[in-house]
Design a protein around this motif. Structure first.
Motif, mmCIF file in Angstrom:
data_model
loop_
_atom_site.group_PDB
_atom_site.id
_atom_site.type_symbol
_atom_site.label_atom_id
_atom_site.label_comp_id
_atom_site.label_asym_id
_atom_site.label_seq_id
_atom_site.Cartn_x
_atom_site.Cartn_y
_atom_site.Cartn_z
ATOM 1 N N GLU A 81 -52.957 51.506 15.411
ATOM 2 C CA GLU A 81 -52.759 52.701 16.241
ATOM 3 C C GLU A 81 -51.671 53.650 15.746
ATOM 4 N N TYR A 82 -50.965 53.269 14.708
ATOM 5 C CA TYR A 82 -49.897 54.140 14.188
ATOM 6 C C TYR A 82 -50.283 54.552 12.787
ATOM 7 N N ASP A 83 -50.300 55.846 12.543
ATOM 8 C CA ASP A 83 -50.825 56.358 11.286
ATOM 9 C C ASP A 83 -49.761 56.309 10.184
ATOM 10 N N ALA A 84 -49.655 55.163 9.524
ATOM 11 C CA ALA A 84 -48.676 55.003 8.434
ATOM 12 C C ALA A 84 -49.157 53.874 7.531
ATOM 13 N N ASN A 85 -48.561 53.785 6.352
ATOM 14 C CA ASN A 85 -48.812 52.617 5.494
ATOM 15 C C ASN A 85 -47.893 51.508 5.999
ATOM 16 N N ILE A 86 -48.479 50.468 6.515
ATOM 17 C CA ILE A 86 -47.656 49.416 7.128
ATOM 18 C C ILE A 86 -47.933 48.094 6.413
ATOM 19 N N SER A 87 -46.899 47.543 5.792
ATOM 20 C CA SER A 87 -47.059 46.288 5.049
ATOM 21 C C SER A 87 -46.260 45.181 5.711
ATOM 22 N N VAL A 88 -46.783 43.982 5.591
ATOM 23 C CA VAL A 88 -46.102 42.806 6.132
ATOM 24 C C VAL A 88 -45.676 41.941 4.952
ATOM 25 N N VAL A 89 -44.376 41.797 4.781
ATOM 26 C CA VAL A 89 -43.847 40.944 3.711
ATOM 27 C C VAL A 89 -43.320 39.709 4.413
ATOM 28 N N THR A 90 -43.954 38.591 4.180
ATOM 29 C CA THR A 90 -43.556 37.411 4.956
ATOM 30 C C THR A 90 -43.002 36.291 4.087
ATOM 31 N N ASN A 104 -52.520 44.044 4.792
ATOM 32 C CA ASN A 104 -51.480 44.288 3.765
ATOM 33 C C ASN A 104 -50.358 43.258 3.846
ATOM 34 N N ILE A 105 -50.742 41.989 3.737
ATOM 35 C CA ILE A 105 -49.771 40.893 3.890
ATOM 36 C C ILE A 105 -49.368 40.388 2.502
ATOM 37 N N TYR A 106 -48.066 40.233 2.297
ATOM 38 C CA TYR A 106 -47.554 39.706 1.023
ATOM 39 C C TYR A 106 -46.762 38.443 1.312
ATOM 40 N N HIS A 107 -47.267 37.312 0.819
ATOM 41 C CA HIS A 107 -46.615 36.011 1.054
ATOM 42 C C HIS A 107 -45.642 35.738 -0.093
ATOM 43 N N ILE A 108 -44.407 36.161 0.056
ATOM 44 C CA ILE A 108 -43.469 36.014 -1.077
ATOM 45 C C ILE A 108 -43.045 34.562 -1.312
ATOM 46 N N GLU A 154 -37.472 28.823 -8.034
ATOM 47 C CA GLU A 154 -38.651 29.484 -8.602
ATOM 48 C C GLU A 154 -38.641 30.970 -8.229
ATOM 49 N N ASN A 155 -39.424 31.748 -8.989
ATOM 50 C CA ASN A 155 -39.517 33.183 -8.686
ATOM 51 C C ASN A 155 -40.388 33.428 -7.473
ATOM 52 N N LEU A 156 -40.039 34.472 -6.723
ATOM 53 C CA LEU A 156 -40.864 34.851 -5.580
ATOM 54 C C LEU A 156 -42.175 35.472 -6.059
ATOM 55 N N LEU A 157 -43.168 35.444 -5.186
ATOM 56 C CA LEU A 157 -44.480 36.004 -5.509
ATOM 57 C C LEU A 157 -44.552 37.480 -5.094
ATOM 58 N N CYS A 158 -45.425 38.209 -5.702
ATOM 59 C CA CYS A 158 -45.752 39.626 -5.371
ATOM 60 C C CYS A 158 -44.552 40.559 -5.425
ATOM 61 N N MET A 159 -43.504 40.238 -6.176
ATOM 62 C CA MET A 159 -42.289 41.035 -6.077
ATOM 63 C C MET A 159 -42.408 42.445 -6.665
ATOM 64 N N ASP A 160 -43.326 42.630 -7.635
ATOM 65 C CA ASP A 160 -43.499 43.993 -8.181
ATOM 66 C C ASP A 160 -43.912 44.933 -7.066
ATOM 67 N N LYS A 161 -44.910 44.450 -6.318
ATOM 68 C CA LYS A 161 -45.436 45.259 -5.215
ATOM 69 C C LYS A 161 -44.372 45.437 -4.126
ATOM 70 N N VAL A 162 -43.676 44.355 -3.796
ATOM 71 C CA VAL A 162 -42.676 44.414 -2.715
ATOM 72 C C VAL A 162 -41.529 45.362 -3.102
ATOM 73 N N ASP A 163 -41.099 45.313 -4.351
ATOM 74 C CA ASP A 163 -40.041 46.230 -4.810
ATOM 75 C C ASP A 163 -40.466 47.675 -4.596
ATOM 76 N N ARG A 164 -41.739 47.938 -4.921
ATOM 77 C CA ARG A 164 -42.236 49.317 -4.767
ATOM 78 C C ARG A 164 -42.265 49.708 -3.282
#
Ligand code: OAD
Length: 235
Positions: A81-90, A104-108, A154-164
């Motif tokens: 209901e809210y017009d924005a790019n909304i990501s969930v970094v969990t 748009n879920i990122y499981h780091i 260990e390194n976190l996952l999806c960090m390139d995307k999360v940094d952006r």
């Protein structure tokens, strides 16, 4: 409240607490009953993979049964209901965001329903048990599957995307995390550096609460739906 275009929602174990799942650092928490160095380090896995598999297989049984709560569902509503790019970094390895219909879920820190093959690097998706005999469905080698959980060191996952996402966000919400595990604990700082408004939802002040513009204390299952209502009303 302003109108936002790029929203990052960071979640930790506290968002799943009202679904009946133990957090890590509470008095009855997972790390109170288990030693991190026995179940959550790569050295532990190399030393005793059977024990580590057993820990995550048991945890998986519990997580599979859990249902999303009002906080997870509030995120679904916000995304619809809210017009924005909304990501969930969990940081959570449970799949309650998926069960609630979040997008748009990122499981780091990885996912309980995945194992990674240390021979070919590919992922096996399963809610069943994994053990030292499990055969990789891709390279067909046995005994090389590791729970796809990010262990300490260990390194976190999806960090390139999360940094952006963090560099672009104008609103950063942190929900139910103690803010003691890095690098996730530093995300608020990065978002703030990039001029995002920052909100913390927790039961109590946390160790990095200095970086938040606003603190909303109380159970996320109550505070987050109320916050989302306000955002949608004022959009
Ligand atoms: P913690 O157990 O460290 O913190 C949970 C936070 O949630 C605490 O600050 C609580 O006050 C808060 N909380 C509890 N119930 C809540 C509720 N109903 N509403 C709002 N807040 C609530 O869990 P995390 O911060 O997620 O890593 O821990 C980070 C990482 O440490 C985990 O991802 C895990 C662990 O080692 C891995 O396993 C890779």
């Amino acid at each position: 409240m302003s109108t936002y275009k790029n929203i990052v929602i960071l979640t930790g174990a506290g968002i799943s607490a009202e679904s009946g799942l133990a957090t890590f650092r509470a008095s009855n928490g997972l790390w109170n009953n288990h030693k991190v160095e026995d179940v959550a380090t790569i050295e532990a896995f190399e030393r005793n993979p059977a024990y580590v598999h057993e820990f995550y297989n048991e945890l998986k049984k519990e997580l599979v049964k859990a249902k999303p709560n009002k906080a997870h569902l509030a995120i679904t509503r916000l995304q619809k209901e809210y017009d924005a790019n909304i990501s969930v970094v969990t940081q959570n390895v449970d799949t309650l965001h998926e069960k609630a219909g979040n997008q748009n879920i990122y499981h780091i820190h990885g996912q309980i329903n995945q194992a990674v093959c240390l021979n070919c690097g590919r992922i096996l998706e399963t809610f069943g048990d994994i053990d030292t005999e499990t055969v990789c469905p891709h390279c067909h080698i046995a005994g090389m599957m590791k729970p796809n959980i990010v262990f300490f060191g260990e390194n976190l996952l999806c960090m390139d995307k999360v940094d952006r996402l963090l560099s672009e966000c104008d609103l950063f919400l942190s929900i139910g995390t103690s803010g003691v595990v890095f690098p996730a604990a530093s995300f608020v700082q990065i978002a703030k550096y990039n001029n995002a408004k920052t909100y913390e939802f927790n039961l109590e002040p946390t160790s990095n609460n200095y970086f938040f513009d606003h603190h909303i204390y109380g159970p996320a299952g109550t505070t987050l739906p109320a916050f989302v209502d306000e955002m949608i009303k004022n959009k």
